[in-house]
Design a protein around this motif. Structure first.
Motif, PDB file in Angstrom:
ATOM      1  N   GLN A 561       0.830  -1.205   0.000  1.00 25.29           N
ATOM      2  CA  GLN A 561       0.000   0.000   0.000  1.00 25.29           C
ATOM      3  C   GLN A 561       0.863   1.253   0.000  1.00 25.29           C
ATOM      4  N   THR A 562       1.915   1.244   0.809  1.00 25.89           N
ATOM      5  CA  THR A 562       2.753   2.434   0.971  1.00 25.89           C
ATOM      6  C   THR A 562       3.615   2.702  -0.250  1.00 25.89           C
ATOM      7  N   PHE A 563       4.213   1.661  -0.804  1.00 25.06           N
ATOM      8  CA  PHE A 563       5.218   1.865  -1.844  1.00 25.06           C
ATOM      9  C   PHE A 563       4.734   1.583  -3.272  1.00 25.06           C
ATOM     10  N   ILE A 564       3.556   0.980  -3.410  1.00 27.73           N
ATOM     11  CA  ILE A 564       3.069   0.678  -4.761  1.00 27.73           C
ATOM     12  C   ILE A 564       1.687   1.284  -5.003  1.00 27.73           C
ATOM     13  N   SER A 565       0.701   0.891  -4.187  1.00 24.55           N
ATOM     14  CA  SER A 565      -0.681   1.292  -4.465  1.00 24.55           C
ATOM     15  C   SER A 565      -0.878   2.805  -4.366  1.00 24.55           C
ATOM     16  N   ARG A 566      -0.459   3.404  -3.243  1.00 23.19           N
ATOM     17  CA  ARG A 566      -0.693   4.841  -3.060  1.00 23.19           C
ATOM     18  C   ARG A 566       0.092   5.678  -4.062  1.00 23.19           C
ATOM     19  N   PRO A 567       1.394   5.406  -4.298  1.00 16.49           N
ATOM     20  CA  PRO A 567       2.082   6.173  -5.347  1.00 16.49           C
ATOM     21  C   PRO A 567       1.438   6.030  -6.719  1.00 16.49           C
ATOM     22  N   PHE A 568       0.966   4.827  -7.042  1.00 14.54           N
ATOM     23  CA  PHE A 568       0.326   4.622  -8.342  1.00 14.54           C
ATOM     24  C   PHE A 568      -0.971   5.429  -8.445  1.00 14.54           C
ATOM     25  N   LEU A 569      -1.770   5.408  -7.369  1.00 13.62           N
ATOM     26  CA  LEU A 569      -3.017   6.177  -7.378  1.00 13.62           C
ATOM     27  C   LEU A 569      -2.736   7.677  -7.466  1.00 13.62           C
ATOM     28  N   TRP A 570      -1.674   8.137  -6.801  1.00 13.40           N
ATOM     29  CA  TRP A 570      -1.302   9.560  -6.872  1.00 13.40           C
ATOM     30  C   TRP A 570      -0.920   9.937  -8.297  1.00 13.40           C
ATOM     31  N   VAL A 571      -0.169   9.064  -8.954  1.00 15.07           N
ATOM     32  CA  VAL A 571       0.236   9.328 -10.343  1.00 15.07           C
ATOM     33  C   VAL A 571      -0.983   9.370 -11.252  1.00 15.07           C
ATOM     34  N   THR A 572      -1.919   8.446 -11.056  1.00 12.00           N
ATOM     35  CA  THR A 572      -3.107   8.437 -11.919  1.00 12.00           C
ATOM     36  C   THR A 572      -3.956   9.694 -11.728  1.00 12.00           C
ATOM     37  N   LYS A 573      -4.062  10.152 -10.472  1.00  7.75           N
ATOM     38  CA  LYS A 573      -4.831  11.383 -10.230  1.00  7.75           C
ATOM     39  C   LYS A 573      -4.135  12.583 -10.842  1.00  7.75           C
ATOM     40  N   ALA A 574      -2.798  12.633 -10.691  1.00  9.50           N
ATOM     41  CA  ALA A 574      -2.051  13.738 -11.277  1.00  9.50           C
ATOM     42  C   ALA A 574      -2.099  13.696 -12.794  1.00  9.50           C
ATOM     43  N   LYS A 576      -4.510  12.656 -14.554  1.00 13.48           N
ATOM     44  CA  LYS A 576      -5.883  12.778 -15.054  1.00 13.48           C
ATOM     45  C   LYS A 576      -6.082  14.041 -15.886  1.00 13.48           C
ATOM     46  N   ALA A 577      -5.361  15.116 -15.547  1.00 13.50           N
ATOM     47  CA  ALA A 577      -5.549  16.397 -16.233  1.00 13.50           C
ATOM     48  C   ALA A 577      -4.345  16.744 -17.104  1.00 13.50           C
ATOM     49  N   ASP A 578      -3.667  15.747 -17.660  1.00  7.76           N
ATOM     50  CA  ASP A 578      -2.503  16.062 -18.488  1.00  7.76           C
ATOM     51  C   ASP A 578      -2.930  16.540 -19.880  1.00  7.76           C
ATOM     52  N   GLY A 579      -1.945  16.923 -20.702  1.00  7.85           N
ATOM     53  CA  GLY A 579      -2.237  17.493 -22.023  1.00  7.85           C
ATOM     54  C   GLY A 579      -3.005  16.572 -22.929  1.00  7.85           C
ATOM     55  N   VAL A 580      -2.712  15.273 -22.858  1.00 12.17           N
ATOM     56  CA  VAL A 580      -3.411  14.310 -23.719  1.00 12.17           C
ATOM     57  C   VAL A 580      -4.895  14.292 -23.390  1.00 12.17           C
ATOM     58  N   SER A 585     -10.561  15.939 -24.350  1.00 14.12           N
ATOM     59  CA  SER A 585     -11.689  16.652 -23.753  1.00 14.12           C
ATOM     60  C   SER A 585     -12.148  17.778 -24.670  1.00 14.12           C
ATOM     61  N   ALA A 586     -11.187  18.494 -25.314  1.00  9.21           N
ATOM     62  CA  ALA A 586     -11.533  19.565 -26.256  1.00  9.21           C
ATOM     63  C   ALA A 586     -12.283  19.006 -27.461  1.00  9.21           C
ATOM     64  N   MET A 587     -11.837  17.865 -27.984  1.00  5.63           N
ATOM     65  CA  MET A 587     -12.536  17.244 -29.114  1.00  5.63           C
ATOM     66  C   MET A 587     -13.961  16.863 -28.720  1.00  5.63           C
ATOM     67  N   ALA A 588     -14.120  16.346 -27.509  1.00  2.50           N
ATOM     68  CA  ALA A 588     -15.452  15.964 -27.046  1.00  2.50           C
ATOM     69  C   ALA A 588     -16.338  17.198 -26.882  1.00  2.50           C
TER      70      ALA A 588
END
Length: 627
Positions: A561-574, A576-580, A585-588
């Protein structure tokens, strides 16, 4: 029989198809008849085929049903192959599977999803049979993924409880790590051997990898990764205790006859790669030795009776991995077979106990049940005795004795591996006795609200009988060296090379007996005679810390949880709003805006529609004149 080999997996598949298609229209009696009957008939077919192989051990059944893929030189088939190794697994899967299905007919009779349960159980048995009967690695991988899918469906069977869904997702996710390693390994095997046929690979591998041993080491390491995930060995073991969220018959099927033994089968089936990669084979022994100790200590501290058995399963499979790692191939399969019977017995017995005391799981809230549930008590005692390896009279003694002996005496054996296995035997006896004393002795703490009928007690009695006599099919060197089981398997698996004098085996049997008796006496002393000693020990700071550590499975879940799950979830949340994401979202948003503007033209007014048609006609007429 050769042309009819397909019947063995086809019968459970037929049961699944009937139940999934017509289950809602069938009565519970009809559902049970299909679910139990299909696996029972498969067991009969498997026993007949296995009997023929026993009479002619060098015989191999092969049948090709159809070509699966035909692209260039790549043409794997839906083809089945039964040799001595596959026959042992088919015998265990179908016979124990049939007894578990019979037990389930009563155990699950009040469940509203009765037909869905049996459909998933039938599919589970089918997938495991495909895995062990496949003649090529691609079909084996299909069965491999099939048991993973079925474990997800059955662990989370009672999905109304969010914790059960989490346990199912955890099992599915963690085993995917190993599955990915196995898939990459299959690509490497095909790249090197230009085939996925198991016989062709086993024949060609020594010549192909003689000049390139590094590639064989890489493939062996990837195969080991797949085995670790499915068989819940370090460091991918944390999903198995949580898998107790499923019904007790599911626990018995997963832990005894199907999923967790798939890794043992894979390593034994592909032994040629591990013999070509001695470093990886040594790693298997090390992982098995560490796992059996880590899991055994965790079993020693659990409160939930099913979690004790879950950690016990991890520990016992550790013994199998240890045997595989030292080159004791037949000893590993012998312990697999014996363990399958007594562990299925223990899980089904635990399920019957839990049902009888109003779904209570904690052993500390049981006690005094030996007189209230005599059949369950005596059969559970047989299973526990075999798990603890009581000398001479239990099957577990003979299979574990082989592994202990080969951990010392085999060519790849080491004194420190034997020492770890010996300590593990001591711990196993201790937690086995602790479990029995807490559940069956002492004052009655929870009233018995129901008693099992014959469809639960018969499988328990049958498994108890098998857990006793099945150990006598392979006796030690100094017990007459009656070894028909090993002789049968040697037609498929290599002989175990000894470096120690076989005449010294009796000394190691005495030491194994000392470990078993010592563990039993320790548990008897602390949990029956001198309870005050245990309470005094529980007040010691060091003991409390160790108890919390072992109870939490050595903190592996928290670590992940400390070294894999939480860092992975943090990366996915961060992320979420990247340029891609903004681009899409603009096309939609543009598409949505255009849709809204075009929708405004659909006003429902006939005048606007006629005007639009006239304007369109004028524009087309004007363009025709201009062009």
């Amino acid at each position: 029989m050769q042309t009819m080999l397909w019947i063995i997996p086809a019968l459970p598949l037929l049961g699944f198809l009937l139940l999934i298609s017509y289950g809602s229209r069938l009565s519970r009696r009809q559902t049970a008849a299909i679910g139990v009957g299909s696996v029972l008939l498969s067991a009969c077919a498997g026993l007949y085929a296995g009997g023929q192989l026993l009479l002619h051990p060098s015989l191999v059944y092969e049948v090709t049903l159809w070509t699966w893929i035909d692209i260039g030189d790549f043409h794997p088939a839906i083809a089945l192959r039964m040799d001595a190794l596959a026959a042992v697994f088919v015998f265990v899967i179908t016979l124990i599977g049939a007894l578990i299905h019979l037990y389930s007919a009563e155990f699950m009779e009040k469940d509203p999803d009765y037909s869905r349960f049996f459909a998933c159980m039938n599919l589970f048995v089918f997938a495991m049979l495909v895995l062990v009967l496949a003649d090529n690695l691609l079909l084996l991988y299909l069965g491999w993924e099939g048991v993973g899918l079925c474990s997800y469906l059955l662990i989370g069977f009672w999905y109304e409880n969010p914790a059960n869904g989490h346990a199912a997702r955890k099992a599915f996710t963690m085993t995917r790590i190993g599955d990915t390693a196995l898939a990459i390994g299959l690509f490497c095997i095909y790249y090197a051997c230009k085939s996925l046929n198991i016989v062709d690979i086993s024949t060609a591998a020594p010549l192909i990898f003689q000049q390139n041993p590094q590639e064989a080491t890489l493939i062996a390491f990837l195969l080991l990764g797949g085995a670790l995930g499915k068989s819940a060995q370090l460091p991918l073991q944390t999903w198995l205790p949580d898998a107790m969220a499923g019904p007790s018959p599911v626990s018995a099927l997963i832990h005894a006859a199907t999923m967790v033994t798939a890794g043992v089968y894979l390593i034994a089936r592909m032994y040629v790669f591990f013999e070509l990669a001695p470093a990886v084979q040594g790693l298997i022994a090390v992982i098995g030795a560490i796992t059996l100790l880590v899991a055994g200590l965790s079993a020693l501290t659990q409160y939930d009776i099913k979690r004790v058995l879950a950690y016990s399963t991890i520990s016992q499979i550790g013994y199998m991995f240890l045997a595989l790692g030292v080159g004791a191939w037949t000893a590993a399969i012998f312990h697999f077979m014996v363990h399958a019977f007594f562990k299925a017995l223990l899980f089904l017995g635990a399920g019957a106990i839990i049902e009888s005391v109003n779904h209570e799981h904690s052993m500390f809230r049981m006690g005094g049940l030996r007189k209230k549930l005599p059949i369950i008590f005596w059969t559970f005692m047989v299973g526990t005795a075999s798990l603890a390896a009581i000398p001479l009279v239990t099957a577990g003694f003979y299979s574990k004795d082989q592994i202990l002996w080969y951990a010392w005496g085999a060519r790849h054996g080491q004194a420190w591996l034997w020492s770890m296995a010996w300590v593990g035997a001591f711990i196993t006896a201790a937690y086995s006795a602790r479990m029995v004393l807490l559940v069956f002795w002492g004052p009655l703490k929870t009233e018995v609200t129901s008693r099992p009928r014959w469809s639960i007690t018969f499988p328990l009695i049958a498994l108890a009988v098998c857990s006793t006599w099945i150990g006598f099919v392979d006796l030690p060197h100094n017990f007459g060296h009656f070894t028909p089981f090993s002789d049968f398997l040697h037609h498929t698996l290599p002989l175990t090379e000894l470096r120690a004098d076989p005449t010294t085996e009796w000394m190691f049997q005495i030491l194994a007996t000392v470990a078993t008796v010592g563990g039993l006496l320790l548990a008897y002393s602390y949990y029956y005679i001198h309870n005050k000693r245990l309470r005094h020990l529980a007040n010691q700071p060091l003991f409390r810390r160790l108890h919390r550590l072992w109870l939490a499975g050595w903190g592996f879940d928290k670590l992940y949880q400390t070294f894999i799950s939480r860092p992975f979830l943090w990366v996915t949340k961060a992320n979420k709003a990247d340029g891609v994401d903004q681009l899409y979202s603009a096309m939609a948003n543009i598409t949505t805006s255009l849709n809204q503007r075009m929708a405004a033209l659909q006003s429902g007014s006939l005048r606007w529609y006629i005007m639009g048609m006239v304007l369109g006609a004028i524009i087309l007429f004007g363009l025709q004149l201009l062009l």
